[in-house]
Design an enzyme around this catalytic site. Structure first.
Site, PDB file in Angstrom:
ATOM      1  N   HIS A  42       0.841  -1.197   0.000  1.00  0.00           N
ATOM      2  CA  HIS A  42       0.000   0.000   0.000  1.00  0.00           C
ATOM      3  C   HIS A  42       0.878   1.250   0.000  1.00  0.00           C
ATOM      4  O   HIS A  42       1.194   1.794   1.058  1.00  0.00           O
ATOM      5  CB  HIS A  42      -0.920   0.001   1.225  1.00  0.00           C
ATOM      6  CG  HIS A  42      -1.834  -1.183   1.285  1.00  0.00           C
ATOM      7  ND1 HIS A  42      -1.417  -2.415   1.728  1.00  0.00           N
ATOM      8  CD2 HIS A  42      -3.142  -1.308   0.956  1.00  0.00           C
ATOM      9  CE1 HIS A  42      -2.434  -3.265   1.667  1.00  0.00           C
ATOM     10  NE2 HIS A  42      -3.483  -2.622   1.204  1.00  0.00           N
ATOM     11  N   HIS A 280      -3.982   2.767  -3.829  1.00  0.00           N
ATOM     12  CA  HIS A 280      -4.253   2.347  -2.455  1.00  0.00           C
ATOM     13  C   HIS A 280      -3.564   1.034  -2.126  1.00  0.00           C
ATOM     14  O   HIS A 280      -2.879   0.949  -1.097  1.00  0.00           O
ATOM     15  CB  HIS A 280      -5.766   2.191  -2.240  1.00  0.00           C
ATOM     16  CG  HIS A 280      -6.119   1.586  -0.917  1.00  0.00           C
ATOM     17  ND1 HIS A 280      -6.312   2.335   0.212  1.00  0.00           N
ATOM     18  CD2 HIS A 280      -6.306   0.285  -0.543  1.00  0.00           C
ATOM     19  CE1 HIS A 280      -6.594   1.535   1.225  1.00  0.00           C
ATOM     20  NE2 HIS A 280      -6.608   0.288   0.792  1.00  0.00           N
ATOM     21  N   GLU A 442     -19.500  -3.914  23.336  1.00  0.00           N
ATOM     22  CA  GLU A 442     -18.597  -5.033  23.578  1.00  0.00           C
ATOM     23  C   GLU A 442     -17.366  -5.005  22.673  1.00  0.00           C
ATOM     24  O   GLU A 442     -16.258  -5.319  23.123  1.00  0.00           O
ATOM     25  CB  GLU A 442     -19.323  -6.378  23.389  1.00  0.00           C
ATOM     26  CG  GLU A 442     -20.373  -6.683  24.433  1.00  0.00           C
ATOM     27  CD  GLU A 442     -21.751  -6.172  24.046  1.00  0.00           C
ATOM     28  OE1 GLU A 442     -22.721  -6.532  24.734  1.00  0.00           O
ATOM     29  OE2 GLU A 442     -21.850  -5.408  23.055  1.00  0.00           O
ATOM     30  N   HIS A 504     -29.306 -15.990  24.102  1.00  0.00           N
ATOM     31  CA  HIS A 504     -28.333 -15.644  25.128  1.00  0.00           C
ATOM     32  C   HIS A 504     -27.553 -16.858  25.644  1.00  0.00           C
ATOM     33  O   HIS A 504     -26.642 -16.687  26.454  1.00  0.00           O
ATOM     34  CB  HIS A 504     -29.028 -14.960  26.308  1.00  0.00           C
ATOM     35  CG  HIS A 504     -29.400 -13.540  26.058  1.00  0.00           C
ATOM     36  ND1 HIS A 504     -30.114 -13.132  24.949  1.00  0.00           N
ATOM     37  CD2 HIS A 504     -29.148 -12.410  26.769  1.00  0.00           C
ATOM     38  CE1 HIS A 504     -30.295 -11.824  24.996  1.00  0.00           C
ATOM     39  NE2 HIS A 504     -29.721 -11.361  26.083  1.00  0.00           N
TER      40      HIS A 504
END
Length: 706
Positions: A42, A280, A442, A504
């Protein structure tokens, strides 16, 4: 001074000389040559960020290349890690140990210049980056750690005058700001008013798919204003004077993190590849590089050109860094003399040493309570361990993703880490508090914890439900890759959480996490195993650990019986005859099921050993003689019991063994009902033991009568 090059106006600070301009252009061309030589990489971003990176390393950041681990250094994070040459070229020019041959070896076997920066591999790299956005959140964690460190060691110093005050700088690209983790972390950074953090956005409008307008069009500056950041805009990445003023304003801002948007032209000044997606992620091509060298006044026939005068000039930053460190050392010595207790704590923090006899503070839980068998959820036991350690381990701090009462991650009586104006009736604290509130973030929590540990000094833990470890898996993987001791408190570890149902209830999470090399997954059987496990986790400083804890109460085992839990597996209950015919291996809440099944097997005349195996990784690390002592090869009849998918257990039970597991999602019902319905019962384990005994007999050609 002002120069015009290829139609771009370049404004420079007063200290800037022709050697500085040539050093920047040298960095651009080193990036182009390095990618061209290896054939991939890059180059474009490294070329257009060269002025900014040079400014940071030469004049803005406080650092000493001759002492890369100086505790008072400013930290630099390259979040868009694919542009690793942005960092490598400055580490070379500044004298961190990289040389031209290292740049020539970019992305090749054994080099110090891998495709993305790797912490612990290359001196001067503060964190491993590559997965976009992670570096932004790491930097937020570093800024939080710096504030906590100041609060522990020098809380009364005026703003900006503590020996522990320093800055965190992070460069991020469009991709970093598109990733959700950066949004989560930036939101929290604004809320926390982290005035020691500066995020610089490389606004070049280009990604792999070329113009970012196809996917990215919001007003990013307004977004950061809404987060509560101080914002600046620099119209050109070639305008070093404007960059310097924006960075100076950021350093002066003490009450908010700073966001600087810098409009750059990727691959500038390559004549045909600048401002294109091709620049890029691929080599520019020899013809393009030759043309660029001619534009910049370099010999087009010379590769990896570095003028000795340019290098000597750039490496004067070493002398400036040493002088800054010497000045700091004088102030530090005065602080140390006036604060001997804080200095003693500092000495422990920098070496991650634990105090003498610290483990004596760990609680021991009684088997009986009020004349009845004692039972306690391991999440609750973990919370009691943390509270017991609060006074002896001031470096330990943490919290959860809005699940404090469920995860039991709050040390009783400890203040919250929160700006004074963010306190609530329930959560009182201040900027130097100890209890972290990550919010329902999270992913960012995991990445921020990485940054906290990478900053050095403190140890951090963070909690959520085990099933939501899926949200934070990328930073967990990176923590393992970097060998850093982050601690995850993952509660509600099985179908035993009950009525919340299959959304869950973790089924595949334990196996998936165990698949990460270098990550310890620890699932204690009871309260006393939990204390032993916390001790072992805190003694490890070279890897992360996840502690999986129960929601439901579990019978307490005698503390003296579980001391070997830190070996990963141990004989919890031996066969009555001393010579077992079958071995039951269990983790977590299923250990009590195994113990009940053993009683039935023993009653029917089958000598049965129970092995508690809280951590497969720790067990595999033991020498072979210990492993065979716990699991004798001659005893082929084995049963594993764990309320998760069966993956991984065949290695433990062998070809004759039985695996009591769950290979489907759970359901919404009381925990006891679920364990009954899904077969985590003594009856099921006894039946599995019979099957294993029969199969072992068939394999060996012997009878297996009781």
């Amino acid at each position: 001074m002002t120069e015009t090059a290829n139609g771009v106006v370049q404004n420079h600070p007063k200290w800037w000389t022709e050697l500085d301009s040539k050093a920047v252009d040298t960095a651009r061309l080193l990036a182009a040559d390095a990618v061209q030589k290896v054939g991939n990489g890059h180059p474009g971003t490294a070329m257009s960020l060269a002025p900014l990176a040079y400014l940071l390393f030469q004049r803005v950041m406080r650092h000493d290349p001759s002492d890369p681990n100086w505790v008072a250094r400013d930290r630099f994070v390259l979040s868009n890690g694919h542009s690793s040459l942005t960092l490598y070229c400055q580490l070379f020019l500044s004298g961190y140990g990289l040389e031209v041959d290292d740049l020539k070896a970019l992305r090749t076997w054994g080099s110090l210049t891998p495709g993305h920066p790797e912490h612990g591999h290359t001196i001067g790299v503060e964190t491993t980056t590559g997965p976009l956005g992670q570096g932004v959140a790491n930097a937020v964690g570093m800024a939080m750690a710096a504030r906590r460190e100041r609060g522990l060691l020098d809380p009364d110093a005026p703003a900006g005058e503590s020996v522990f005050d320093h800055q965190i700088y992070v460069i991020a690209g469009d991709g970093c700001l598109e990733e959700g983790v950066s949004s989560e972390a930036s939101s929290l950074a604004g809320h926390q008013q982290l005035g020691n953090l500066t995020l610089i956005w490389d606004d070049n409008h280009i990604s792999i798919e070329d113009d970012t307008n196809v996917a990215f069009s919001e007003d990013v500056i307004k977004r950061y204003e809404a987060y509560g950041w101080h914002t600046r805009y620099v119209a050109s990445g070639e305008d070093v004077s404007a960059l310097a003023k924006a960075l100076e304003a950021a350093r002066a801002e003490n009450n908010r993190p700073s966001f600087i948007a810098v409009r750059t032209t990727i691959a500038w000044p390559a004549p045909t590849k600048q401002n294109t997606g091709k620049a890029h992620g691929s080599a520019l091509g020899e013809d393009e590089i030759r043309a660029t060298k001619q534009l910049l006044g370099f010999d087009p026939n010379v590769h990896f050109a570095v003028d000795d005068k340019v290098l000597a000039h750039a490496r004067e930053v070493i002398d400036r860094g040493r002088a800054a460190r010497a000045t700091w050392q004088t102030t530090f010595d005065a602080w140390a003399g006036a604060n001997p207790d804080a200095k003693a704590l500092f000495d422990r923090l920098v070496t991650r040493s634990l105090p003498a006899n610290w483990a004596e503070a760990l609680p021991r839980f009684p088997v009986d309570k009020d004349g009845k068998p004692n039972s306690i959820a391991t999440r609750a036991a973990s919370g009691k361990v943390l509270t017991a350690l609060a006074d002896v381990l001031p470096e330990l701090w943490g919290g959860s993703a809005d699940l404090a009462e469920s995860n039991n991650t709050t040390m009783e009586g400890e203040p919250s880490f929160v700006p004074a104006n963010r306190q609530t009736k329930m959560w009182v604290g201040g900027p130097y508090g100890r209890t972290l509130h990550f919010g329902i973030r999270e992913h960012a929590m995991g990445s921020i914890m990485n940054g906290i540990v990478l900053h050095g000094g403190t140890r951090v833990y963070g909690g959520t439900f085990l099933v939501f470890s899926d949200y934070m898996r990328p930073p967990v993987r990176l923590a393992a890759l970097m060998h850093i001791p982050v601690i995850y408190v993952w509660t509600h570890d099985s179908i035993g959480l009950g009525e919340d149902g299959p959304t869950h209830q973790p089924i595949e999470q334990l196996a998936a996490l165990r698949a990460i090399p270098g990550l310890d997954i620890v699932r204690p059987a009871d309260a006393n195993e939990t204390a032993v496990i916390w001790r072992a986790v805190l003694e490890h400083t070279d890897r992360p650990a996840g502690i999986a804890l129960s929601r439901q109460n579990l019978p307490v085992l005698e503390a003296s019986r579980v001391e070997d839990a830190d070996k990963g597996a141990y004989v919890l209950q031996e066969a009555s005859s001393g010579l077992a015919k079958v071995i039951l291996v269990a983790t977590g809440s299923e250990v009590s099921v195994a113990l009940a099944a053993r009683e039935r097997l023993e009653a029917e005349g089958t000598p049965t050993r129970v092995v508690s195996m809280p951590c497969l990784e720790w067990f595999h690390a033991q020498d072979r003689s210990y492993q065979q002592q716990v699991l004798p090869p001659a005893i082929r009849a084995r049963v594993s019991i764990e309320a998760g998918v069966p993956q991984g257990w065949r290695e433990i039970v062998g070809d004759a063994g039985e695996i009591v597991a769950i290979d489907h999602f759970g359901a919404s019902a009381a925990a006891g009902v679920l364990f009954e319905q899904f077969g985590f019962t003594p009856d099921r384990v006894v039946a599995a033991a019979h099957a294993a005994l029969e199969r072992a007999g068939e394999i060996t050609g012997t009878t297996t009568g009781n």
